[in-house]
Write an enzyme that holds these catalytic residues in place. Structure first.
Site, short mmCIF file in Angstrom:
data_model
loop_
_atom_site.label_atom_id
_atom_site.label_comp_id
_atom_site.label_asym_id
_atom_site.label_seq_id
_atom_site.Cartn_x
_atom_site.Cartn_y
_atom_site.Cartn_z
N ARG A 46 0.82 -1.22 0.00
CA ARG A 46 0.00 0.00 0.00
C ARG A 46 0.85 1.27 0.00
O ARG A 46 0.44 2.28 -0.56
CB ARG A 46 -0.94 0.00 1.20
CG ARG A 46 -2.10 -0.96 0.96
CD ARG A 46 -3.10 -0.89 2.08
NE ARG A 46 -4.32 -1.57 1.67
CZ ARG A 46 -5.21 -2.06 2.52
NH1 ARG A 46 -5.03 -1.94 3.82
NH2 ARG A 46 -6.29 -2.66 2.07
N LYS A 207 -18.84 -14.86 2.69
CA LYS A 207 -20.23 -14.50 2.99
C LYS A 207 -20.99 -13.93 1.81
O LYS A 207 -20.49 -13.05 1.12
CB LYS A 207 -20.23 -13.43 4.09
CG LYS A 207 -19.68 -13.89 5.41
CD LYS A 207 -19.91 -12.78 6.42
CE LYS A 207 -19.03 -12.90 7.63
NZ LYS A 207 -18.79 -11.57 8.19
N GLY A 360 -9.12 -8.54 -0.68
CA GLY A 360 -7.83 -8.80 -0.04
C GLY A 360 -7.38 -10.24 -0.18
O GLY A 360 -6.22 -10.51 -0.51
N GLY A 383 -13.56 -3.11 0.66
CA GLY A 383 -14.91 -2.57 0.80
C GLY A 383 -15.20 -1.47 -0.20
O GLY A 383 -16.30 -1.40 -0.76
P1 ADP Z 1 -11.91 -11.43 -0.45
O1 ADP Z 1 -11.03 -10.90 0.66
O2 ADP Z 1 -11.11 -11.83 -1.66
O3 ADP Z 1 -13.05 -10.52 -0.76
P2 ADP Z 1 -13.45 -13.00 1.41
O4 ADP Z 1 -12.85 -12.23 2.55
O5 ADP Z 1 -14.88 -12.77 1.09
O6 ADP Z 1 -12.56 -12.80 0.09
O7 ADP Z 1 -13.34 -14.56 1.71
C1 ADP Z 1 -12.10 -15.20 1.88
C2 ADP Z 1 -12.20 -16.33 2.87
O8 ADP Z 1 -13.22 -17.24 2.51
C3 ADP Z 1 -10.92 -17.13 2.93
O9 ADP Z 1 -10.34 -16.98 4.21
C4 ADP Z 1 -11.35 -18.58 2.67
O10 ADP Z 1 -10.72 -19.51 3.51
C5 ADP Z 1 -12.82 -18.53 2.97
N1 ADP Z 1 -13.55 -19.59 2.26
C6 ADP Z 1 -13.72 -19.73 0.94
N2 ADP Z 1 -14.40 -20.86 0.67
C7 ADP Z 1 -14.67 -21.44 1.84
C8 ADP Z 1 -15.37 -22.62 2.22
N3 ADP Z 1 -15.92 -23.43 1.30
N4 ADP Z 1 -15.49 -22.89 3.54
C9 ADP Z 1 -14.95 -22.07 4.45
N5 ADP Z 1 -14.28 -20.95 4.16
C10 ADP Z 1 -14.14 -20.64 2.88
MG MG Z 2 -11.27 -10.92 2.82
#
Ligand code: ADP
Ligand code: MG
Length: 414
Positions: A46, A207, A360, A383
């Site tokens: 960053r 989520k 992230g 976000g």
């Molecule tokens: P990003 O930061 O790319 O937006 P998120 O924060 O929404 O992604 O989600 C990332 C997390 O989701 C990771 O820590 C990963 O382990 C978890 N994850 C993905 N698929 C699964 C799953 N099937 N069961 C549990 N955790 C999961």
């Molecule tokens: Mg994340």
């Protein structure tokens, strides 16, 4: 769509003091053992991302007052979240001494800012050491504005927050967008506004509730949405399919059901996994099983998409004009459950279309696979990227001056 706000590129800053809001919310690590150990910047991505704007301003003869938040000190000073390690790292990167203010505003800070000459750089203390930052307190905004006569916001990652240093201050000083913020708005704006088609959006992660706004928006805009990660289990639950012990977000089930109803009425195709990789528990050493199908029995949880899903998704990505990827396909941090995310990352890296990755964990996954150099744009804002893609206005961008339309015409004529 291009940046509709005034850009730092078009700002005459020579001889002025410029307050620059940057996103220096970096991970720190202890430099040695023990609680009281000094801290160092663990990942300077960053800080590097802010260098083009800082260097442009220094080259043009401005004196710089930089500010950022770091972590969540909760409105009071916390030595563990001081900007001092950031000042040290930035000094190394710029090859010049970055002065560190002992506080955000007040005390000697006015004097320190007043003593800056052209090219000098002062870094204020963590803006979240004061409660007025997240409250967008007008008094704090005015005090920050006292330190300079021009404001530049380059903190895209914080632009979805209306805080004193990201929004309030722009009511007191003429505000311009920094180079990073401008590029982020342009790159993400192009995905929504003028994508080469087909537009394929790959969504995963933990989520549904985090990303349902993005799903809704892209059901209107995209040609295909590919769903993976834990969020697919909210969709399966909504369809009445057994999810075993998979991570299901309860409030996500109704959101997923609504998205499925909307998808029926939309021209956009919503794809869900057709096979899975299961584990007994969320642990790298757990018993692992591939399942051709998506029903999960009790005692098992879905931790990755299966190989047939990965292949379908890779084909969709390969044939896309534009790919947007946000959210890993599985628990990629654990090697036995990383294959789906790796397959998507490799497909995105190879894709002939325009590729944009945000989130992230998705960016961390790409980096872990050594593929971060292979995509067209890696967004620095989690976000903020999601809110921009949802079509929300970002307060940190809205508060800036509008672009001068005549300047744009001149550019077009030239
Ligand atoms: P990003 O930061 O790319 O937006 P998120 O924060 O929404 O992604 O989600 C990332 C997390 O989701 C990771 O820590 C990963 O382990 C978890 N994850 C993905 N698929 C699964 C799953 N099937 N069961 C549990 N955790 C999961
Ligand atoms: Mg994340």
């Amino acid at each position: 769509m291009s940046f509709a706000k005034a850009s730092v590129r078009d700002c005459d800053v020579a001889g002025h003091r410029v307050l620059v809001r940057v996103d220096f919310n970096v991970p720190l690590a202890a430099a040695g053992p023990g609680e009281a150990a000094d801290r160092v910047v663990a990942d300077d991505t960053r800080i590097r991302a802010a260098l083009p704007t800082i260097e442009l301003l220094r080259e043009r003869g401005a004196a710089l007052v930089l500010c950022s938040h770091l972590g969540r000190p909760g409105g009071k000073p916390d030595q563990a979240l001081s900007m001092a390690p950031v000042a040290a790292r930035l000094s190394e990167l710029l090859g010049t001494e970055v002065k560190q203010a002992p506080r955000v505003v007040g005390g000697d800070v006015d004097l320190m800012a007043g003593a800056l000459g052209p090219g000098d750089v002062l870094l204020l203390e963590n803006t979240r050491f004061l409660p007025g930052e997240t409250e967008n307190d007008p008094g704090l905004a005015a005090a920050l504005a006292q330190l300079a006569d021009i404001y530049v916001n380059d903190a895209f990652g914080a632009a979805h927050r209306a805080h004193a240093s990201t929004e309030g201050v722009a009511h007191h000083l003429p505000g311009y967008g920094g180079l990073l913020l401008e590029r982020e708005v342009n790159e993400l704006g192009a995905v929504v506004g003028s994508p080469r088609r087909p537009l394929v959006v790959v969504l995963g992660g933990a989520k549904v509730s985090d990303k349902v706004g993005v799903i809704d928006r892209f059901l209107e805009i995209a040609d295909r949405i590919l769903i993976g990660g834990a969020m697919c289990f909210s969709f399966f639950r909504a369809e009445g399919i057994a999810t075993g012990n998979s991570l299901v977000e309860e409030k996500g089930v109704e959101l997923a059901a609504e998205a499925l109803r909307r998808a029926e009425l939309s021209d956009c195709e919503l794809l869900l996994p057709v096979d899975l990789v299961l584990g007994r528990e969320f642990d790298a050493g757990t018993e692992r099983r591939e399942s051709d199908g998506v029903e999960v029995s009790d005692g098992w949880m879905g931790l990755d998409v299966g190989p047939r899903t990965a292949e379908r998704y890779a084909e969709a990505i390969a044939s896309a004009g534009t790919v947007l990827w946000n959210g890993p396909m599985g628990a990629f941090e654990m090697e036995p459950f990383a294959a789906g995310t790796r397959a998507v990352a490799e497909a995105v890296a190879k894709a002939p279309g325009t590729t944009v990755v945000g989130g992230g964990d998705s960016v961390a996954a790409l980096r872990g696979f050594g593929l971060d150099g292979e995509v067209d744009w890696l967004s620095t804002g989690g976000g903020a990227s999601l809110e921009l893609l949802e079509g929300k206005k970002l307060p940190g961008v809205e508060a800036l001056r509008d672009a001068d339309p005549t300047a744009e015409e001149e550019e077009a004529d030239a």
